[in-house]
Design a protein around this motif. Sequence first.
Motif, short mmCIF file in Angstrom:
data_model
loop_
_atom_site.label_atom_id
_atom_site.label_comp_id
_atom_site.label_asym_id
_atom_site.label_seq_id
_atom_site.Cartn_x
_atom_site.Cartn_y
_atom_site.Cartn_z
N ILE A 169 3.67 -1.31 18.86
CA ILE A 169 3.50 -0.05 17.83
C ILE A 169 3.39 -0.63 16.59
O ILE A 169 2.28 -0.37 16.03
N LEU A 170 4.33 -1.47 16.11
CA LEU A 170 4.28 -1.62 14.65
C LEU A 170 2.82 -2.84 14.44
O LEU A 170 2.23 -2.62 13.51
N GLN A 171 3.06 -3.73 15.29
CA GLN A 171 1.72 -4.67 15.17
C GLN A 171 0.38 -4.16 15.20
O GLN A 171 -0.31 -4.42 14.03
N PRO A 172 0.22 -3.17 16.26
CA PRO A 172 -1.39 -2.82 16.16
C PRO A 172 -1.27 -1.90 14.88
O PRO A 172 -2.43 -1.75 14.41
N LEU A 173 -0.41 -1.12 14.49
CA LEU A 173 -0.77 -0.04 13.55
C LEU A 173 -0.66 -0.98 12.05
O LEU A 173 -1.55 -0.61 11.34
N MET A 174 0.11 -1.92 12.00
CA MET A 174 0.18 -2.68 10.56
C MET A 174 -1.08 -3.55 10.49
O MET A 174 -1.40 -3.98 9.44
N LEU A 175 -1.10 -4.40 11.49
CA LEU A 175 -1.96 -5.65 11.45
C LEU A 175 -3.46 -5.64 12.01
O LEU A 175 -4.23 -6.00 11.39
N LEU A 176 -3.53 -4.65 13.00
CA LEU A 176 -4.61 -4.69 13.87
C LEU A 176 -5.51 -3.44 13.48
O LEU A 176 -6.54 -3.27 14.27
N GLU A 202 -5.09 11.85 15.31
CA GLU A 202 -6.04 11.53 16.52
C GLU A 202 -6.46 10.29 16.56
O GLU A 202 -6.30 9.56 17.70
N VAL A 203 -6.71 9.45 15.43
CA VAL A 203 -7.11 8.05 15.41
C VAL A 203 -5.86 7.09 15.93
O VAL A 203 -6.21 6.38 16.79
N VAL A 204 -4.62 7.52 15.61
CA VAL A 204 -3.51 6.63 15.78
C VAL A 204 -3.37 6.84 17.33
O VAL A 204 -3.40 5.65 17.94
N MET A 205 -3.16 7.92 17.94
CA MET A 205 -2.76 8.30 19.16
C MET A 205 -4.28 7.67 20.09
O MET A 205 -3.84 7.06 21.13
N GLU A 206 -5.47 7.80 19.61
CA GLU A 206 -6.53 7.45 20.67
C GLU A 206 -7.14 5.79 20.46
O GLU A 206 -7.27 5.16 21.54
N THR A 207 -6.77 5.11 19.41
CA THR A 207 -7.39 4.06 19.50
C THR A 207 -6.34 2.97 18.77
O THR A 207 -6.37 1.86 19.22
N LEU A 208 -5.37 3.23 18.08
CA LEU A 208 -4.55 2.24 17.64
C LEU A 208 -3.33 2.17 18.42
O LEU A 208 -2.61 0.96 18.37
N LEU A 209 -2.82 2.84 19.16
CA LEU A 209 -1.33 2.94 19.92
C LEU A 209 -1.35 2.41 21.21
O LEU A 209 -1.98 3.38 22.03
N VAL A 227 0.07 2.35 7.41
CA VAL A 227 -0.90 1.91 8.30
C VAL A 227 -2.14 1.24 7.95
O VAL A 227 -2.87 2.20 6.83
N GLY A 228 -2.79 -0.01 8.03
CA GLY A 228 -3.99 -0.37 7.82
C GLY A 228 -3.66 -0.82 6.22
O GLY A 228 -2.50 -0.77 5.80
N THR A 229 -4.55 -1.59 5.43
CA THR A 229 -4.45 -2.28 4.49
C THR A 229 -5.23 -1.96 3.48
O THR A 229 -4.96 -1.73 2.21
#
Lengths: 60, 559, 372
Positions: B104-111, B125-132, B78-80
């Motif tokens: 799932i993959l696009q927002p987590l990996m690229l955005l 928390e971050v993944v659930m509330e803002t990324l996914l 997740v993230g770079t």
Amino acid sequence: MLKFVIAMIIPVLVFRYTISFGGWLSRHRGAKGKVIGSPAYVVASGSLALTGYVLWRMLM
Amino acid sequence: MTVNDSVLDEQFTLVPSDDGHSGGDSGDGMDETKNRSDSDEGKQGDHIPSRIDDMKADLERIFTLPDNKDIVVRPFTVGTEHPWRALLVFVDGMADKTIINNHILQPLMLLSQALEEEPVNGRMEVVMETLLPGNQVNRTATWQEVVPGILAGSTGLFVDGCDEALVVESKGWEHRNVGLSQTETVVRGPHDAFTESFRANTGLVRALFRSEHLVTEILEVGKLAKTDVAVMYVRGLTNKRLVGEIKRRIQAVDVDYLADSGLLEQFLEDDPHFLVPQILSTERPDRVAHMLSEGHVAVFVGNSPYVLTMPVVFWTLMHTPEDAYLKFPFGWFLRVIRWSALLVALLLPALYVAVTNYHPEMLPTDLMLSIAGSRELVPFPVIVEILLMEFSIELIREAGIRVPSVIGPTIGIVGALIIGQAAVQAGIVSPMLVIVIATTALASFVIPTYNLNFGIRLARFAFLAASALFGFYGIALLACMILVNLSVQRSFGVPLLAPIAPALRASPDVLARGPGFVMNERPAYLLTQHEWRQKPYTRPWSPVTRPKGVKLRRRRETK
Amino acid sequence: MRPVSSKAKIGAKELTALLTMYVVPNAFLSYPSAISHSGMEAAWMEPLLSGVIAMVLFLMVQTLIRRHFKGLDFIEIAKETFGRAFAILVALACAAYLLASTASVMREFEENVITTVLPLTPILMVGLLFILVVWYMAYCGLEGIARTSLILLPILVAGIVAVCLMTVNWWKPYLLLPIWGAGPEAVEAGSLRYSSIFANVLLVCILYPHAKDDKSFRRVGVVSILLSAVLLSGFIAVYHMVFTPQQANHMTFHLYQLARMIFLGRFFQRMEAIFIFLWVTSAVVKMAFTLWATAYLLASAFQWPVYRPILPALALGCFSISMVPTDVMSAVQWEQQYLLGWGWTIVFALPLGVVSLASLRKRGRRGRLRHA
């Protein structure tokens, strides 16, 4: 004779069944059970005797 | 001491629900099931470890990886800038790939470029509330909850450093679209039918019955592989004890795998040895919606396209939805036809045998002569003749279902030729008998419930035997036995012959069908919490149908 | 301590149907010939008069039970007031009557089956089938019998009415003259003598605790007595418009004779076979009910917790009793002499006596308590 013997199978089975019902009643109620179980024996023997008589008369 | 003279005592009896405590009878069965399932899953009920390598090892143990090729485990980060290691787990073929790729993959990996260094345990928390951006995400901490989710088509997401998992809804396996009704077709009325998708089926009913009181409870049956079983009822209307009893029976089902609603039906019925079904299985959403509104309970089983509704009375098995959708005299006429068809399907061959063998004197001389003439060349007794014909009709029926559809038309030709022409010409059966058997077969197709149809088919042979041996006397005795057997039978505590025997109040929708605007009361045998469906004057403007004593209230004119 | 739930509860309509189904099949039995013999052309009045008698007695017994012994049956009443031994005696007397009446009904129906539809079948076979079905029905319990009778009653009524109406072209109303037949005294005597076919009073005493509610029970009795009296009387009236009383005396199976007369053009004739359904089904219900009642009485007298295991023996006994008379005529004679002629002692006198004595005693006891 053969007819009579074959025809008596059902009454004998019923007799056996009713006797076992009487036995069940006796066990069910212990000492008092002998009193309440005995009418079942009477009914069983009565029906067997009567059926035997009727079938004897009709089939022999 | 009194004699226990009630045959019905040992059975469940439907009584009015008392408020405050639902599911009165749900005692032992429920707890037992719960305990057992707890102990079964205790083996894998561990908490999810927080190191990602441990998670991987656990997954491999649970799903037998890498031998098991259906389970896909996709490691990624997740993230770079400050990458977090993460795992994605789903079942190939059950999860929707578009959802996984795009949402799932696009927002987590690229955005997720702008990720800051979070404390390790705050990552979830971050993944659930803002990324996914998934619409249904559950956060769980045990394998016990994650694994069934993955097996049901959702995607599991694990992040390094968090002893938790996210279950993201991504169900999307291939199934048949909602199609036309195959076995319960109507002319007038909706044509859609349930399909092999659990959620599509519940959705179809909910789309018709839009009420916030409609409740769907989901239970799971099966120890080896779980099947979802949904119990749908209307809260505040359906008898609570009924719902409790149904749930109790479902929870008591102790099998490793439940394949279809037809199997669950056998587990739930009051007396599974009885010829008449005690549960209605239907593929029509409109029928389920209507029965829910009357106070019945519907049970959806996994991906089965047949939904069970219960309790059911004998008369309902002879109804079709169309009776209600048509105007009053037409629906009524259909019912009359159907009830006479039932009698014909059940009794006609038996009556033919009885009349020709035992009571030829009751036929008018001309008819008797023509029957005798037609039988002149036939070498068999009537009963052999009729059994031959019945057997071939049953063969045609079965062959008609099993035959590959490519060669389907041959069945019609072969059947019609053999039975219609050749058998008669060869003098094996009489033409009169062909008419009798054909009419019987037609009549039996009129019976709208497939299961009842089977019952009638079997009972017909019993009647045939009785009439061949003892004529009308045998038929009458057998009818008595069947009648008394029917009348002590129950479906979920409701007498099968209610509301006729025992006599109970009911709207005119039992044998015949009255007009729709007088169906004011729910069936009394369901002991619902509200008896009245609608007020007795449903057409207040109409002088024709207004009940006596109800005055039309004129709308006051406003200036 | 009485477990209430163990008593089958029967609704008012089912009870009405059951009691009617018990009385009306007498139209197929030797009752019509008995009353034709006593009342001649005025035989049709006898069911009505008997019905009135039965109604009065029924109302008396019902009032007494409701006032003093709510929810108790007749054996329990006897036990409560006169002790166990007396209760057993009463129960045995009633059971014997019911068993004998089942047997006699069975014999007559067996003979009917043989003479009308199955002339080549041995009577043992016919009887065996009958008793099997009756046993099964009694085994299914009072609920089953009552519900079945509710379904069959409309068919029975429609059938009797149909037989009566379809013979309309044979009606000779002048055959009903002279209006008083054998004379008012003979009619009265016959009504009294044969009133026991309305066994409602006895049945009420047995069935009382099975009624769903007390209030409708009175209506059940009244409606069932009225319905059966009117049906029987109508049937006899039509019968006597077709056959003279002298002819009636020589026949046994009256409904069958009447059905044989049906001739409505070339196509609708010789319909008697259809009516087999009618009398077979109603006979089965009637016998199942009496067999059930016999077993129930025995079970409650001897404090058996269940009644079903005794059914096979009773059914077999019943079958054998039905075979004891050597021929039809002696069976019919036996029925007319003992069951119809003396039935009133068991059907009316016994329950009325027990209930009224018990209530007198209870009232006395209560009075004494009040004065003490």
